[in-house]
Design an enzyme around this catalytic site. Structure first.
Site, short mmCIF file in Angstrom:
data_model
loop_
_atom_site.label_atom_id
_atom_site.label_comp_id
_atom_site.label_asym_id
_atom_site.label_seq_id
_atom_site.Cartn_x
_atom_site.Cartn_y
_atom_site.Cartn_z
N ASP A 1 -4.60 4.45 9.42
CA ASP A 1 -5.66 3.83 8.63
C ASP A 1 -5.41 2.43 8.30
OD1 ASP A 1 -7.48 6.02 8.67
OD2 ASP A 1 -6.20 7.16 7.06
N HIS B 1 3.16 9.12 5.60
CA HIS B 1 2.48 10.41 6.49
C HIS B 1 3.25 11.48 6.17
CE1 HIS B 1 0.68 12.56 9.68
NE2 HIS B 1 -0.24 11.63 9.40
N1 ACO Z 1 2.45 4.43 -1.54
C1 ACO Z 1 3.63 4.65 -2.36
N2 ACO Z 1 4.61 5.85 -2.63
C2 ACO Z 1 4.38 6.75 -1.46
C3 ACO Z 1 3.29 6.73 -0.65
C4 ACO Z 1 2.43 5.53 -0.69
N3 ACO Z 1 1.11 5.46 0.05
N4 ACO Z 1 2.95 7.78 0.10
C5 ACO Z 1 3.97 8.52 -0.32
N5 ACO Z 1 4.83 7.72 -1.33
C6 ACO Z 1 6.10 8.62 -1.96
C7 ACO Z 1 5.62 9.55 -3.00
O1 ACO Z 1 5.30 9.04 -4.25
C8 ACO Z 1 6.96 10.35 -2.97
O2 ACO Z 1 7.80 9.45 -3.68
P1 ACO Z 1 9.06 10.49 -4.66
O3 ACO Z 1 9.89 11.22 -3.80
O4 ACO Z 1 9.59 9.54 -5.41
O5 ACO Z 1 8.14 11.54 -5.63
C9 ACO Z 1 7.33 10.28 -1.51
O6 ACO Z 1 6.78 8.99 -0.92
C10 ACO Z 1 6.80 11.51 -0.76
O7 ACO Z 1 5.48 11.44 -0.92
P2 ACO Z 1 4.56 12.72 -0.81
O8 ACO Z 1 3.40 12.53 -1.75
O9 ACO Z 1 5.45 13.73 -1.24
O10 ACO Z 1 4.02 12.96 0.55
P3 ACO Z 1 2.98 13.73 1.24
O11 ACO Z 1 3.52 14.01 2.54
O12 ACO Z 1 2.60 14.89 0.36
O13 ACO Z 1 1.74 12.81 1.16
C11 ACO Z 1 0.08 11.16 2.23
C12 ACO Z 1 1.28 12.27 2.58
C13 ACO Z 1 -0.97 11.96 1.55
C14 ACO Z 1 -0.45 10.50 3.60
C15 ACO Z 1 0.85 10.04 1.04
O14 ACO Z 1 1.91 9.21 2.08
C16 ACO Z 1 -0.07 9.07 0.75
O15 ACO Z 1 -0.73 9.23 -0.18
N6 ACO Z 1 -0.47 7.75 1.41
C17 ACO Z 1 -1.57 6.85 1.07
C18 ACO Z 1 -2.85 7.41 1.58
C19 ACO Z 1 -2.90 7.47 3.00
O16 ACO Z 1 -2.67 6.28 3.73
N7 ACO Z 1 -3.47 8.48 3.72
C20 ACO Z 1 -3.76 8.46 5.03
C21 ACO Z 1 -2.93 9.29 5.70
S1 ACO Z 1 -3.16 9.41 7.55
C22 ACO Z 1 -4.55 10.43 7.72
O17 ACO Z 1 -4.81 11.25 7.10
C23 ACO Z 1 -5.24 9.98 8.66
#
Ligand code: ACO
Length: 430
Positions: free
Chosen positions: A364, A307
C-alpha cells in the site's frame, strides 16, 4: 514415516501429526488436541494458526518471496496480465490461447449491468462510501437474471461464475465513481480489454471516449495483478469463513470487501495518501510522523509499513516503487508526495525501531501514488484493490468448496466472563 510431535500436559500425552507443505513449511495438526488432551489452542489474530492447506499462493515472508501457483510475482509482473493471472489463480495453471480468448469473451459479455442495478445505485447518496456501495452491489449480483448453458461442465461453470463476478465488479466500481459525480452510466466497449474498458467506463463522456494511454493501462494492469492474491489474509479468510457455511460466492466476496475496507488492511492505501498529504502540507514533518509511529501517539502508525507475514521487503512494494518512478516520468507527472514517501522510507529503514521490528514498506505504500498519477481519486483506491483481489477471493472460495473435507469454520474460545450468576429483578438492582 509420518512425523509427529508429542505434547505432554499434566498426566496426559498425545502425539500430533506434522503436516509438511511443498516448500517445507511445517504445521502441527491439532485436530485431535481437544479430544486427546482436553485442550484447545489460543491464538488471537491467528498469527500461528494455519486455517487450511492451499495450492494457490506461496509466501516466504522472511525472504520476501511471493508466488502465484508457483510462478514468482516478478515474472508475472513482467510478462503477464491481470486477466491471465486471474485464470491462473482460479484454474490452477496458465491458460492456453483459446482458453484466454474464451475468458476474455466471457468478461466482455458479462460487463453490462442490468437496468435494475441502476435503480439500486440511485438509492445511495453521492458521497456514500464506495466500499459500502461495492459490497452491497456484489451481494445484489445474484438478484438479477443470468443465462447459462445447461450442458456446461463444472469447470466451464466455474469460469463463467468467475468472469461474471470479475467483470461485474469492474462495472460496479466504475459506475459508483460516475454516480458520485452525477455522470451517466456508460456501456462497456467490447473492443477494449479489461483494464482499458475500466478506464473508459470511469472517464469517458457520452460524446468523447476516453483513450487510456498504454502506460496507464500497463500501470493499472500491474496494480491489479500484484493485488490478485495473498493467501490467508484478513479479507480472504473472511471469504473462506463465509463460504464455509455454503453461502454463495457473491455473499462471500461482499463480506471480504468489508474486511478489506479497514485501514489495517486494504484501506491502508487511502491512509497512506492522507498521511503523505498531511506531511506535505506541513501538518507534521516526516520526522514527526516517524516519532509518532514509534511512540504510538494516539494509536498512530506509519501507514503502508509493516506486515504480519513479511519480515523483509514486500516484493509487491519493490515492484510498485519502480513502477511509480517509471510511470510518473512517462506521464510527466511530478508528485511531491512521491518525494515525501521516499524520504519517509529512507528514514524508517535507518531507524532501529523499524529495523528491529522488521517493518518494511508494504504494497500500500506506493500503490496510492501510482493511482493518484492516473487521476484516480483517493476514495477509489481500496475499491481498485478489491477489483484486483477478486480472482484471489474466487480461487480461495472455489478451493474451499471443492475440498470434500472442508468443514464450517467455527473457532472456539476461552471464556473469561462471570461464572453462573442469578438474574436480578430491575427493582432490586443497586
Ligand atoms: N508503524 C509503527 N509501528 C508498527 C507498525 C507501523 N506501521 N506496524 C507494526 N508496528 C509495531 C507494533 O507497534 C509492534 O510493536 P511492539 O512489538 O513494540 O508492540 C510491532 O511493530 C509488531 O506489530 P503488530 O501490530 O503485532 O503486527 P501485526 O502483524 O499484528 O500487524 C499490520 C500487521 C496490521 C500490517 C501492522 O504492521 C500495521 O498496522 N501497519 C500499518 C497499516 C498497514 O499498512 N496495513 C496494510 C498491510 S498490507 C495489506 O493488508 C494489504
Amino acid at each position: 514415516m509420518a512425523r509427529t510431535a508429542k505434547l505432554t500436559f499434566d498426566d496426559r500425552s498425545i502425539d500430533l501429526p506434522i503436516v509438511e507443505g511443498t516448500e517445507g513449511e511445517l504445521g502441527l495438526d491439532i485436530g485431535k488436541l481437544r479430544s486427546g488432551a482436553g485442550l484447545i489452542t489460543l491464538d488471537p489474530g491467528y498469527g500461528n494458526t494455519g486455517s487450511c492447506t492451499s495450492e494457490i499462493t506461496f509466501i516466504d515472508g522472511e525472504k520476501g518471496i511471493l508466488r502465484y501457483r508457483g510462478i514468482p510475482i516478478e515474472q508475472l509482473a513482467k510478462h503477464s496480465t491481470f486477466v491471465e493471472v486471474a485464470w491462473l489463480l482460479i484454474l490452477g495453471r496458465l491458460p492456453k490461447q483459446a482458453e484466454l480468448d474464451d475468458f476474455r469473451e466471457r468478461l466482455g459479455r458479462n460487463a453490462p449491468l442490468h437496468e435494475g442495478f441502476k435503480h439500486l445505485f440511485e438509492g445511495f447518496l453521492a458521497d456514500a462510501p464506495p466500499m459500502a456501495v461495492l459490497s452491497a452491489m456484489i451481494n445484489a449480483i445474484p438478484c438479477f437474471p443470468h443465462t447459462s448453458r445447461d450442458d456446461e461442465s463444472p469447470e466451464e461453470r466455474a469460469i463463467e461464475d468467475a468472469a461474471r463476478l470479475i467483470s461485474k465488479v469492474r462495472s460496479i466500481a466504475a459506475y459508483g465513481y460516475r454516480r458520485a459525480r452525477g455522470l451517466p452510466y456508460l456501456y462497456p466497449d467490447p473492443k477494449l480489454g479489461y483494464v482499458a474498458n475500466f478506464m473508459h467506463l470511469m472517464f469517458s463522456c457520452p460524446y468523447r471516449q476516453h483513450e487510456a494511454s498504454p502506460e496507464m493501462v500497463d500501470a493499472l494492469n500491474l496494480i491489479l495483478l500484484l493485488h490478485a492474491d495473498h493467501e490467508q489474509n484478513c479479507s480472504t479468510s473472511t471469504a473462506r469463513m463465509v463460504g464455509s457455511s455454503q453461502a454463495n460466492i457473491y455473499a462471500s466476496c461482499a463480506a471480504a470487501v468489508g474486511a478489506l475496507w479497514g485501514p489495517l488492511h486494504g484501506g491502508a492505501n487511502v491512509a497512506v495518501l492522507e498521511m503523505l498529504e498531511s506531511i506535505h502540507k506541513g501538518g507534521v514533518s516526516a520526522a514527526d510522523a516517524i516519532k509518532m509511529a514509534k511512540d504510538g501517539t494516539g494509536g498512530f502508525r506509519l501507514m503502508g509499513f509493516g506486515h504480519r507475514v513479511y519480515k523483509n521487503f514486500d516484493p509487491r512494494a519493490r515492484i510498485l516503487k519502480a513502477a511509480a518512478d517509471k510511470v510518473l516520468a512517462q506521464l510527466g507527472v511530478k508528485d511531491p508526495l512521491l518525494d515525501v514517501a521516499r524520504q519517509l522510507e529512507e528514514m524508517a529503514l535507518k531507524d532501529s525501531y523499524f529495523v528491529d521490528r522488521k517493518l518494511y514498506p508494504n504494497v500500500d505504500f506506493y500503490s496510492g501514488i501510482l493511482m493518484r498519477a492516473m487521476g484516480i481519486p483517493t476514495n477509489m483506491f481500496t475499491v481498485i484493490f478489491a477489483m484486483g483481489r477478486m480472482p484471489g477471493w474466487i480461487a480461495q472460495w472455489k478451493e474451499l468448496r471443492d475440498d470434500p473435507k472442508a468443514r464450517i469454520a467455527r473457532p472456539r474460545q476461552i471464556y473469561t466472563g462471570p461464572n453462573e450468576t442469578d438474574y436480578v429483578g430491575i427493582d432490586q438492582r443497586g
